[in-house]
Design a protein around this motif. Structure first.
Motif, PDB file in Angstrom:
ATOM      1  N   TRP A 157      50.837  -0.187  53.338  1.00 60.54           N
ATOM      2  CA  TRP A 157      50.575   0.034  51.907  1.00 60.54           C
ATOM      3  C   TRP A 157      49.740   1.299  51.793  1.00 60.54           C
ATOM      4  O   TRP A 157      48.613   1.342  52.277  1.00 60.54           O
ATOM      5  CB  TRP A 157      49.831  -1.175  51.348  1.00 60.54           C
ATOM      6  CG  TRP A 157      49.935  -1.393  49.864  1.00 60.54           C
ATOM      7  CD1 TRP A 157      48.919  -1.277  48.963  1.00 60.54           C
ATOM      8  CD2 TRP A 157      51.079  -1.785  49.125  1.00 60.54           C
ATOM      9  NE1 TRP A 157      49.367  -1.574  47.705  1.00 60.54           N
ATOM     10  CE2 TRP A 157      50.702  -1.893  47.774  1.00 60.54           C
ATOM     11  CE3 TRP A 157      52.405  -2.048  49.463  1.00 60.54           C
ATOM     12  CZ2 TRP A 157      51.577  -2.256  46.767  1.00 60.54           C
ATOM     13  CZ3 TRP A 157      53.287  -2.410  48.465  1.00 60.54           C
ATOM     14  CH2 TRP A 157      52.874  -2.512  47.136  1.00 60.54           C
ATOM     15  N   THR A 158      50.266   2.338  51.166  1.00 62.59           N
ATOM     16  CA  THR A 158      49.587   3.630  51.157  1.00 62.59           C
ATOM     17  C   THR A 158      48.601   3.720  49.998  1.00 62.59           C
ATOM     18  O   THR A 158      48.644   2.912  49.058  1.00 62.59           O
ATOM     19  CB  THR A 158      50.609   4.770  51.025  1.00 62.59           C
ATOM     20  OG1 THR A 158      51.101   4.794  49.679  1.00 62.59           O
ATOM     21  CG2 THR A 158      51.772   4.576  51.988  1.00 62.59           C
ATOM     22  N   PRO A 159      47.720   4.724  49.995  1.00 60.95           N
ATOM     23  CA  PRO A 159      46.788   4.895  48.868  1.00 60.95           C
ATOM     24  C   PRO A 159      47.480   5.173  47.544  1.00 60.95           C
ATOM     25  O   PRO A 159      46.866   5.042  46.487  1.00 60.95           O
ATOM     26  CB  PRO A 159      45.940   6.098  49.312  1.00 60.95           C
ATOM     27  CG  PRO A 159      46.039   6.121  50.795  1.00 60.95           C
ATOM     28  CD  PRO A 159      47.420   5.635  51.114  1.00 60.95           C
ATOM     29  N   ASN A 160      48.758   5.572  47.584  1.00 57.13           N
ATOM     30  CA  ASN A 160      49.491   5.835  46.342  1.00 57.13           C
ATOM     31  C   ASN A 160      50.043   4.564  45.705  1.00 57.13           C
ATOM     32  O   ASN A 160      50.543   4.609  44.587  1.00 57.13           O
ATOM     33  CB  ASN A 160      50.645   6.800  46.610  1.00 57.13           C
ATOM     34  CG  ASN A 160      50.153   8.176  47.011  1.00 57.13           C
ATOM     35  OD1 ASN A 160      49.121   8.630  46.515  1.00 57.13           O
ATOM     36  ND2 ASN A 160      50.859   8.828  47.925  1.00 57.13           N
ATOM     37  N   HIS A 161      49.971   3.440  46.417  1.00 56.95           N
ATOM     38  CA  HIS A 161      50.467   2.174  45.874  1.00 56.95           C
ATOM     39  C   HIS A 161      49.353   1.503  45.064  1.00 56.95           C
ATOM     40  O   HIS A 161      48.808   0.475  45.458  1.00 56.95           O
ATOM     41  CB  HIS A 161      50.934   1.248  47.003  1.00 56.95           C
ATOM     42  CG  HIS A 161      52.178   1.701  47.689  1.00 56.95           C
ATOM     43  ND1 HIS A 161      52.164   2.604  48.731  1.00 56.95           N
ATOM     44  CD2 HIS A 161      53.480   1.388  47.485  1.00 56.95           C
ATOM     45  CE1 HIS A 161      53.395   2.824  49.153  1.00 56.95           C
ATOM     46  NE2 HIS A 161      54.220   2.099  48.401  1.00 56.95           N
ATOM     47  N   ARG A 162      49.022   2.109  43.930  1.00 57.99           N
ATOM     48  CA  ARG A 162      47.913   1.584  43.132  1.00 57.99           C
ATOM     49  C   ARG A 162      48.356   0.477  42.185  1.00 57.99           C
ATOM     50  O   ARG A 162      47.610  -0.446  41.919  1.00 57.99           O
ATOM     51  CB  ARG A 162      47.266   2.711  42.325  1.00 57.99           C
ATOM     52  CG  ARG A 162      46.635   3.812  43.160  1.00 57.99           C
ATOM     53  CD  ARG A 162      45.722   4.663  42.293  1.00 57.99           C
ATOM     54  NE  ARG A 162      46.378   5.134  41.090  1.00 57.99           N
ATOM     55  CZ  ARG A 162      46.971   6.322  40.970  1.00 57.99           C
ATOM     56  NH1 ARG A 162      47.008   7.141  42.004  1.00 57.99           N
ATOM     57  NH2 ARG A 162      47.534   6.680  39.832  1.00 57.99           N
ATOM     58  N   SER A 208      42.944   0.650  41.868  1.00 63.38           N
ATOM     59  CA  SER A 208      42.690   1.038  43.254  1.00 63.38           C
ATOM     60  C   SER A 208      43.628   0.256  44.161  1.00 63.38           C
ATOM     61  O   SER A 208      43.890  -0.926  43.913  1.00 63.38           O
ATOM     62  CB  SER A 208      41.235   0.750  43.625  1.00 63.38           C
ATOM     63  OG  SER A 208      40.933  -0.622  43.422  1.00 63.38           O
ATOM     64  N   PRO A 209      44.168   0.879  45.195  1.00 65.29           N
ATOM     65  CA  PRO A 209      45.110   0.169  46.071  1.00 65.29           C
ATOM     66  C   PRO A 209      44.384  -0.866  46.924  1.00 65.29           C
ATOM     67  O   PRO A 209      43.172  -0.778  47.146  1.00 65.29           O
ATOM     68  CB  PRO A 209      45.696   1.288  46.930  1.00 65.29           C
ATOM     69  CG  PRO A 209      44.613   2.324  46.970  1.00 65.29           C
ATOM     70  CD  PRO A 209      43.940   2.263  45.633  1.00 65.29           C
ATOM     71  N   ASP A 225      49.084   0.985  38.786  1.00 60.17           N
ATOM     72  CA  ASP A 225      48.320   1.205  37.552  1.00 60.17           C
ATOM     73  C   ASP A 225      48.860   0.322  36.428  1.00 60.17           C
ATOM     74  O   ASP A 225      50.069   0.269  36.180  1.00 60.17           O
ATOM     75  CB  ASP A 225      48.412   2.669  37.130  1.00 60.17           C
ATOM     76  CG  ASP A 225      47.733   3.602  38.125  1.00 60.17           C
ATOM     77  OD1 ASP A 225      46.981   3.092  38.974  1.00 60.17           O
ATOM     78  OD2 ASP A 225      47.964   4.824  38.046  1.00 60.17           O
ATOM     79  N   VAL A 257      43.962   2.808  35.586  1.00 60.19           N
ATOM     80  CA  VAL A 257      44.037   3.434  36.908  1.00 60.19           C
ATOM     81  C   VAL A 257      43.460   2.436  37.898  1.00 60.19           C
ATOM     82  O   VAL A 257      42.260   2.157  37.879  1.00 60.19           O
ATOM     83  CB  VAL A 257      43.267   4.764  36.962  1.00 60.19           C
ATOM     84  CG1 VAL A 257      43.338   5.349  38.369  1.00 60.19           C
ATOM     85  CG2 VAL A 257      43.822   5.745  35.942  1.00 60.19           C
ATOM     86  N   TYR A 262      46.548  -0.198  53.343  1.00 54.97           N
ATOM     87  CA  TYR A 262      47.093   1.081  53.781  1.00 54.97           C
ATOM     88  C   TYR A 262      46.559   1.488  55.154  1.00 54.97           C
ATOM     89  O   TYR A 262      47.138   2.321  55.837  1.00 54.97           O
ATOM     90  CB  TYR A 262      46.814   2.183  52.762  1.00 54.97           C
ATOM     91  CG  TYR A 262      45.359   2.447  52.467  1.00 54.97           C
ATOM     92  CD1 TYR A 262      44.598   3.250  53.301  1.00 54.97           C
ATOM     93  CD2 TYR A 262      44.749   1.897  51.345  1.00 54.97           C
ATOM     94  CE1 TYR A 262      43.270   3.497  53.029  1.00 54.97           C
ATOM     95  CE2 TYR A 262      43.427   2.139  51.066  1.00 54.97           C
ATOM     96  CZ  TYR A 262      42.685   2.940  51.905  1.00 54.97           C
ATOM     97  OH  TYR A 262      41.373   3.179  51.641  1.00 54.97           O
TER      98      TYR A 262
END
Length: 730
Positions: free
Chosen positions: A190-195, A180-181, A197, A178, A185
């Motif tokens: 670049w959003t927080p969902n673009h991690r 971290s972006p 993983d 997991v 963002y």
């Protein structure tokens, strides 16, 4: 007819029917000699996959491999036609594709990956690059175009020549399960969902400067980022603290055997075999090969390097066999696919325990060439490898040649040997010599083997004892280059080449050759990058210092500076760099000798060298080299009172430690013949105190065995082995 008779039968029934047919033949079919290690389980090979008929040849059905045993392709037309990983030069430039192929890699290499983001917003350029589709150990070095840059603090980049100012920032993601972006963002790009993983990534922000300074700060246009990284973490099956089901316990390695096992079983982009069936049934054999890869090979200039290391990357554009061939080429490897799903690797070092015997009764046909046609003649072999000192480019080593053969042929007939995932020029020379000696034997062909020759089809080396069928090869050893199941020919077809008697002989002073030339690379500050000629760990009364010899740049204004760090301070994380400059260094005979202060002992250090110019600017540091800081190079005295108590599948070794203050323990070696030079090590060592009485039980296969007890000191340096004599394991 073959399909009707054999397609749905068990392996046992197939053998029975073949023997019934043999009743009407004047040729005797001997009983199959089954061995618990090498005999395949035919039900697994000839089970649900079935058999398909194509022309006159049988082929294994869907999902099953027709090749039982195979070796790496490094020379000739087959190598040229085979799929290969991308060249190292191509990896320096990020891929720009709508949907790029995934990248995976092992060992240490230079990569730029593929763009996941390339956008501008105001004066800033934002980029995210996917470096590898799996977790990696670390990012070591960074380049913008061909300028090496250094991260200051968390992310800001500085360049010794002043380029890029403080206008470039680099962020790192190692590919945790997991992630971290990146902080992009906040800009809405670049959003927080673009991690990302599980994806090793680099993030870059480059800010434009004033127009009058733009060309001097970014002379090549928008920065193109690449990195040197330590890539995949692999399960080292020799380490009891590592769990194959827990990747958090795995460690980074360059060991070819361990990397091969990872690619077969654990690489998301590899074969994905079940390690319970592919590795565990033969795990002792894999441990033996991994230990051989880690053996120290002496250098002509002093010091040692590991026998076989592997470094490289591939993409999912290629099938897994592309990477497998590159891995096998790095260790002169031979891989067997056993019928029960087990895989057996044998690296390039002859041992009697991996040698089968082929007799007249086992042979149904043969086609042997004792010379080659003129168009197939090779009188010069040029090993090629990837050289970090030339910024990871494909480079030649000194070639091997036969001048008498060139005179006879009237011209040079050259061939290249491709060791793409080898990064040490000495290792490329060792592998090249093995291939060169095989070529000069000029004996190759194929042998059809009955089912009684099962063990031979699975052995890497085969001793020919067939005076009627193969009189010219009787008493000689050949190498099994490829074996396939061929029931219409009685069992198997094996491609062979004659094995040279001296294939393992390596004299560094004669065979090593010279390091490939490295042109001095000018940096933006016009300061050349140093070239390391020799790296040694020198011990002194329990302490260690590093001796670094560099080529004289013939410029008295330059001050050399050496930096080193501990390669792993825990959890795969390297320590902090320690720098030491040498303002009074003097060149002697074209070289500059630099000695560091005391360094941490008995650990792996990473070392690099740079020059400081008269204006205080740094050159780029030389490519990082690893060295072990051995504190005690003196071997302990021999052990005494050696004995062995054999049992069922085991043997207990007993000895008394010498009265040597530097005795730390002992290693156990074994062999099927009374020759220590080809003996296999059974780890781990048994540690103990001087003059102590010691014993340890080791698992061994049944048969007559020979053992040796070898003392070691605290730095792992071995003393003289003491033989146990022969013993029988039941």
């Amino acid at each position: 007819m073959i399909r009707r008779h054999f397609e749905n039968l068990s392996s046992e029934e197939i053998e029975v029917r073949l023997r019934e047919l043999a009743l009407y033949s004047s040729t005797k079919i001997p009983e199959a000699r089954r061995d618990p290690i090498f005999t395949p389980i035919f039900t697994a090979i000839l089970g649900a996959g079935g058999l398909g008929l194509s022309g006159a040849a049988l082929s294994i059905g869907v999902g099953l491999a027709s090749a039982i045993a195979t070796t790496a392709l490094t020379i000739g037309l087959q190598m040229i036609m085979a799929p290969k990983p991308p060249k190292a030069e191509a990896a320096k430039i990020p891929l720009t594709q709508p949907i790029p192929y995934r990248i995976w890699g092992v060992g240490r290499t230079r990569l730029a990956g593929a763009y996941m983001l390339w956008e501008t917003a105001g004066p800033n350029l934002y980029a995210v690059q996917a470096i590898a589709g799996h977790r990696i150990k670390s990012f070591n070095r960074f380049w913008l175009h061909d300028d090496e840059v250094f991260r200051s603090g968390d992310s800001a980049v500085y360049h010794p020549g002043g380029r890029y100012g403080q206008n470039v920032f680099i962020g790192l993601r190692l590919g945790l399960p997991v992630e971290s972006p990146f902080g992009f963002y906040a800009t809405g790009i670049w959003t927080p969902n673009h991690r990302g993983d599980g994806q090793a990534q680099l993030g870059m922000v480059a800010s434009a400067t004033r127009q009058k300074d733009q060309n001097s700060m970014f002379p090549y246009g928008p920065p193109s980022l690449s990195t040197e990284a330590d890539l995949a973490l692999c399960w080292d099956f020799r380490d009891p603290d590592q769990d194959p089901d827990d990747p958090e316990t795995w460690e980074w390695t360059q060991n070819s055997a361990i990397i091969c096992a990872w690619h077969l079983c654990f690489n998301e982009f590899g074969y994905r075999l079940d390690y319970h069936s592919a590795l565990l049934p033969v795990i002792d054999l894999w441990k033996e090969e991994a230990d051989i890869c880690d053996e120290n090979v002496p250098r002509a200039s002093g010091g040692f390097e590991k026998r076989y290391q592997c470094n490289g990357h591939d993409t999912t554009e290629n099938a897994p066999k592309s990477g497998l061939n590159a891995i096998l080429a790095s260790c002169d490897g031979h891989l067997v696919g056993r019928g029960d799903g087990a895989r057996i690797l044998t690296v390039g070092k002859f041992r009697e325990s991996r040698c089968g015997v082929l007799t007249d009764e086992d042979i149904t046909g043969r086609h042997i060439q004792y010379d080659v046609l003129f168009e197939d003649e090779v009188n010069r072999l040029v090993p090629k490898f990837t050289y970090p000192d030339t910024d990871y480019t494909t480079t030649d080593t000194d070639y091997f040649e036969d001048t008498d053969a060139q005179v006879e042929a009237g011209r040079i007939l050259s061939e290249e040997a491709n060791y793409q995932w080898v990064h040490q020029w000495r290792q490329a020379r060792r592998l090249g010599k093995r291939d060169w000696l095989r070529l000069r034997e000029k004996v190759k062909g194929s042998i059809d083997i009955r089912l009684s020759g099962i063990n031979v089809a699975y052995s890497r080396w085969v001793r020919i004892e067939a005076p009627n069928q193969l009189p010219r090869l009787t008493g000689k050893i050949v190498e099994n280059r490829r074996s396939v199941l061929a029931l219409t020919r009685g069992g198997f077809t094996m491609d062979i080449v004659k094995s040279p008697d001296d294939i393992d002989v390596w004299v560094p002073e004669v065979d090593e050759g010279h390091a490939p030339p490295v042109p001095l690379a000018p940096t933006p500050a016009a300061i050349p990058t140093p070239v390391i000629n020799l790296l040694q760990a020198q011990s002194n009364a329990g302490t260690v210092y590093i001796r670094v010899v560099i080529i004289n740049p013939a410029d008295a204004s330059l001050t050399p500076v050496v930096r080193y760090r501990v390669a792993d301070i825990g959890g795969g994380i390297p320590g902090a760099w320690v720098e030491q400059s040498y303002p009074d260094a003097v060149a002697v005979s074209g070289f500059i000798n630099l000695n560091t202060g005391t360094v941490p002992v008995d650990t792996t250090l990473q070392v690099g060298v740079a020059f400081i110019g008269a204006g205080g600017g740094y050159s780029a540091f030389s490519p990082t080299e690893d060295i072990v800081s051995t504190a005690d190079p003196t071997p302990p005295a021999v052990v005494t009172g050696v004995s062995v108590t054999p049992g069922s599948g085991t043997a207990t070794f007993n000895w008394t430690a010498p009265n040597s203050a530097n005795y730390a323990g002992a290693k156990i070696y074994w062999n099927t013949v009374n020759t220590f030079g080809t003996a296999a090590y059974i780890g781990p060592p048994k540690y103990g105190a001087p003059s102590s009485v010691n014993s340890i039980a080791k698992a061994l296969t049944a048969g007559v065995r020979y053992g040796w007890v070898v003392p070691i000191n605290g730095s792992g340096v071995e003393g003289t082995p003491t033989a146990t004599g022969s013993f029988t394991v039941t």
